[in-house]
Write an enzyme that holds these catalytic residues in place. Structure first.
Site, short mmCIF file in Angstrom:
data_model
loop_
_atom_site.label_atom_id
_atom_site.label_comp_id
_atom_site.label_asym_id
_atom_site.label_seq_id
_atom_site.Cartn_x
_atom_site.Cartn_y
_atom_site.Cartn_z
N VAL A 14 0.98 -1.34 0.07
CA VAL A 14 0.09 -0.07 0.10
C VAL A 14 0.89 1.22 0.01
CG1 VAL A 14 -1.83 1.44 1.21
CG2 VAL A 14 -1.95 -1.15 1.03
N ALA A 33 -7.13 19.37 -4.21
CA ALA A 33 -6.84 19.87 -3.03
C ALA A 33 -6.83 21.36 -2.86
CB ALA A 33 -5.63 19.02 -2.39
N ARG A 45 11.88 0.14 6.00
CA ARG A 45 12.96 -0.89 6.49
C ARG A 45 13.67 -1.54 5.01
NH1 ARG A 45 10.88 -5.07 10.71
NH2 ARG A 45 8.88 -4.91 9.39
N VAL A 130 -11.11 0.26 5.63
CA VAL A 130 -12.29 -0.75 5.13
C VAL A 130 -12.40 -0.81 3.82
CG1 VAL A 130 -14.67 -1.22 5.75
CG2 VAL A 130 -13.15 -0.16 7.54
N GLU A 188 -2.04 -14.74 3.90
CA GLU A 188 -0.94 -14.79 4.61
C GLU A 188 -0.38 -16.17 4.86
OE1 GLU A 188 1.13 -12.14 4.92
OE2 GLU A 188 -0.52 -10.60 4.42
N ASP A 199 -9.90 -10.28 10.63
CA ASP A 199 -9.80 -9.01 9.75
C ASP A 199 -11.19 -8.37 9.42
OD1 ASP A 199 -8.30 -7.40 7.53
OD2 ASP A 199 -9.85 -8.51 6.50
N LYS A 203 -12.96 -4.42 10.65
CA LYS A 203 -13.82 -3.57 9.66
C LYS A 203 -15.20 -3.50 9.97
CE LYS A 203 -10.73 -5.39 5.95
NZ LYS A 203 -10.58 -6.12 4.59
N GLY A 300 -5.16 -4.38 -2.34
CA GLY A 300 -4.24 -4.24 -3.78
C GLY A 300 -3.65 -2.82 -3.67
#
Length: 433
Positions: A14, A33, A45, A130, A188, A199, A203, A300
């Protein structure tokens, strides 16, 4: 106007997508904006080969970004609880706005985070937490603000939906599809959060709080996974006119708020029943608008980045406003949040699909139906599958009943000498007002 200086913490899937969208669409974003949004620093990292960060020096200390006086907004995309919470709270204490995609952090620590943000007059935005690229939080919080939300139900975990779709379309076993989901990167290595509904529960907690104006109460929700569902269950449901979906469901009832994630039989004709693969969808019922459906990619890189950047644009528009001029994070003003209770799952009401293995012997079904009748549970349909085996699969659909009574009945049925193994129970919901 002065550009908004952004620090991105985390350059994974992300984070990388967010960086790329900000770079690629910089001009369009600035037009929306009213000022430029510029990435000033990145803490990660690891490099992300999908991003061209050649003009940046990647830092390893995310807290340094939270304390950097040159940064206006921290984008938290590292995930998890502990470090993420420390990062967000440090950023708030230093007067920085925060954008996050971290549903676990908001669901568990959101009340504390929002209180700290109010004190510092900063924004904490979390649209991406979410359903990925679906703007469901903004839709409920702002687009449906005129409505009393009656209920909402959603497919809000793409991994679980992929598994249930493959089991239905190809007759595959749960373990087989899970292994493929892991190979494809949908699940995972430890899939517990996805397949056991944690998960989705994170949400759903957020959606319910925004829908009804209640504090975040993740610990009071009910969570059940899909690992016990077999291809036979999926096929039996199809034959009976239903599909099994792993849903998050919340209802505002006279007794309190239902907050539950579990496998659910829904009619094949409903919109949610036809959401397949890794896609997400949320169905919301408002008293004025009726039912509205929000559909799209729930995860995604750039789909989720779309929501992150939309939050950044909102923050840029709000930089010069005070707390009382902003839309509250949970839709209602903090002193207007309701104390209506979250109901224990035992007090919720639904229909049920029951599958049991019975010994092929006269009178077995009579004992089962007697137990159900004594608990006030009406049977809508019974299907006994033909077999040459000594054990007969029996499928029952019941009318709506309080969960407490169903649990009592199942315990008594499982104690019968002619019933083998656990009774498989899946709730039925017609998703009606």
């Amino acid at each position: 106007m002065k550009p908004v200086k952004v620090g991105i913490c985390g350059l994974g899937t992300v984070g990388g997508g967010t960086f790329n969208v900000l770079m690629r669409n910089a001009g369009e974003i600035a037009r929306r904006a009213g000022r430029a949004i510029e990435v000033t620093a990145i803490a990660s990292r690891h490099e992300n080969p999908a991003c061209d960060t050649s003009g940046f020096t990647l830092q390893s200390d995310v807290m340094a970004l939270a304390r950097d006086p040159e940064i206006d907004v921290i984008v938290e995309l590292i995930g998890g609880y502990d470090v993420a919470k420390e990062l967000v709270m440090t950023a708030i204490q230093h007067g920085k706005h925060v954008v996050t995609a971290n549903k676990a952090l908001i669901a568990v620590h959101g009340n504390e985070i929002f209180a700290a943000a109010r004190e510092q007059n900063v924004v904490v935005a979390f649209e991406a937490a979410v359903a990925g690229g679906i703007p469901i939080i903004k839709a409920i919080r702002e687009g449906l603000a005129a409505n009393r939300i009656n209920w909402l139900a959603g497919i809000i975990n793409g991994t679980g939906n992929f598994i249930m779709t493959e089991m239905r379309e190809k007759g595959r076993a749960f373990s087989d599809v899970l292994a493929e989901a892991q190979a494809l990167g949908y699940a995972e290595a430890d899939p517990t959060f996805d397949v056991e509904g944690i998960d989705a529960a994170h949400k759903l907690t957020i959606l319910a709080s925004i829908a009804y104006g209640i504090p975040l109460q993740f610990e009071k929700g009910y969570t059940e996974g899909i690992s016990k569902i077999t291809p036979d269950d999926v096929q039996y449901a199809e034959e009976l006119g239903y599909r099994i979906k792993h849903l998050g469901i919340s209802r505002h009832t006279d007794q309190g708020i239902e907050l539950r994630v579990h496998p659910t039989l829904i009619p094949k004709s409903t919109l949610l029943a036809n959401v397949n693969g890794v896609m997400n969808a949320v169905l919301v019922s408002g008293d004025a608008v009726g039912q509205t459906l929000y559909y799209g990619p729930g995860a995604g890189s750039e789909a989720t980045a779309s929501a992150v950047v939309a939050d950044l644009i909102d923050v840029a528009r709000l930089l010069d406003t005070d707390t009382h001029s902003r839309v509250p994070p949970l839709a209602f003003q903090s002193d207007e949040l309701s104390a209506v209770p979250v109901l224990p799952v035992e007090q919720t009401v639904s229909g049920y699909y029951l599958r049991l293995q019975a010994v092929e012997r006269p009178g077995v079904l009579a004992h089962v139906t007697r137990i159900l009748g004594e608990k006030g549970i009406n049977i809508e349909a019974i299907v006994q599958k033909e077999t040459r085996e000594a054990q007969v699969p029996v499928i029952m659909l019941t009318q709506r009943v309080e969960e407490r009574m169903m649990n009592e009945a199942i315990r008594e049925i499982e104690a019968l000498p002619d019933i083998l193994g656990d009774v498989i129970r899946i709730r039925i919901d017609h998703l009606e007002d």
